[in-house]
Design an enzyme around this catalytic site. Structure first.
Site, PDB file in Angstrom:
ATOM      1  N   HIS A 103     -37.359 -16.746  25.750  1.00  0.00           N
ATOM      2  CA  HIS A 103     -36.262 -17.238  26.822  1.00  0.00           C
ATOM      3  C   HIS A 103     -36.331 -15.567  27.052  1.00  0.00           C
ATOM      4  CE1 HIS A 103     -35.510 -21.465  26.628  1.00  0.00           C
ATOM      5  NE2 HIS A 103     -35.197 -21.462  28.035  1.00  0.00           N
ATOM      6  N   LYS A 106     -30.044 -14.442  26.470  1.00  0.00           N
ATOM      7  CA  LYS A 106     -29.731 -16.133  25.852  1.00  0.00           C
ATOM      8  C   LYS A 106     -29.471 -15.704  24.721  1.00  0.00           C
ATOM      9  CE  LYS A 106     -31.460 -20.733  25.942  1.00  0.00           C
ATOM     10  NZ  LYS A 106     -29.975 -21.454  26.215  1.00  0.00           N
TER      11      LYS A 106
END
Ligand code: NAD
Length: 268
Positions: A155, A159
């Site tokens: 990600h 995040k």
């Protein structure tokens, strides 16, 4: 006409949700309220302009008391989401929750609220990923006991929770199918010298870098072959469109805790 509010409209998902609702052009539902948080310079700004889709006549407000809605779509943070769940329960509203990172206790809190209001809780609202969850059950049944299973996810650098809620869900689907307890069999990252890998474990590896929207691979590796199930999200719009589909599906449903497997008709 279902009146939909979005919480956290200034966030990455908040803006994508405004755009997805706007593009849906439905006569069954409409965005009627855009909620940010108190003491923000964005209060009063038009939500459509905030999301880059032009003026839509919905100004950003500071809290749910200022919002006219039947259903809330919430992609924010754990604490505000739990407050919003309590608000929706107290005021008999439905809620679609995309926020990730809940503890087991917090999930139980949400499940308790679903005793009196309709709730969708899904760590990944993408239709493609939910098809993967469905396929993963079959893969686990056929390959699981004879394979080493690893879940690899990547990600973007912003995040905050790891592994991703989706990676944890993939692990739960496998563990449930194989009759294992994920808390007992999960291995998070590896470093240094260890014993040889046990077949009963499920490994998780996390990558955080750049602007990756969300990549997940489940690897089943055995003597002589590897099978990989991979999903790559290329835009947040896939999650936003899934959340809008979930909201439309939830309209008129009785109180209960649902997820995207229910929305897509995959429930066994
Ligand atoms: P983000 O940080 O860009 O947005 C979160 C927003 O929530 C921010 O704008 C913040 O100001 C706002 N916020 C904080 N407190 C608030 C409050 N009290 N009231 C209203 N708004 C408040 O994060 P993001 O990338 O948009 O992700 C949000 C959440 O959604 C994360 O938990 C993420 O993991 C999750 N997510 C889920 C899916 C899915 O498909 N379920 C997909 C993508 C992201």
């Amino acid at each position: 006409m279902l009146k939909i509010a979005i919480a956290g409209v200034a966030g990455r998902m908040g803006r994508a949700l405004i755009e997805a609702l706007h593009n849906a052009e439905s006569d069954r539902f409409a965005l009627t309220a855009a909620v940010h948080k108190t003491a923000s310079t964005l209060l009063g700004v038009d939500a459509g302009e905030l999301a880059g889709v032009g003026h839509i006549g919905v100004p950003v407000v500071a809290n749910l008391d200022d919002a006219d809605f039947d259903l809330l779509i919430d992609f924010t943070l754990v604490e505000p989401t739990l407050e919003h769940v309590a608000y929706c329960q107290a005021h008999a509203k439905s809620i679609v929750i995309g926020t990730t990172g809940f503890s087991e206790d917090e999930k139980a809190q949400i499940a308790a609220a679903a005793g009196t209001i309709p709730v969708i809780l899904a760590a990944n609202m993408s239709v493609g990923m939910n098809l993967c969850f469905h396929l993963l059950k079959q893969m686990s049944r056929v390959l699981g006991d004879d394979s080493d299973i690893e879940i690899i996810e990547a990600h973007h650098r912003h995040k905050v929770d790891s592994p991703s809620g989706t990676a944890m869900r993939l692990g739960e689907v496998i563990a449930d199918t194989l009759g294992r307890d994920l808390e007992q069999c999960a291995v998070y990252g590896r470093q240094g010298v260890s014993d040889a890998r046990s077949r009963d474990t499920i490994g998780f590896a996390t990558v955080r870098a750049g602007d990756v929207v969300g990549d997940h691979t489940v690897l089943f590796a055995s003597e002589g072959e590897r099978v990989e199930l991979t999903h790559k999200a290329s835009s947040r719009m896939t999650f936003a469109k899934g959340a809008v589909r979930a909201a439309a599906w939830l309209d008129g449903k009785p109180a209960g805790l649902y997820d995207m497997q229910d929305v897509l008709g995959f429930r066994d």
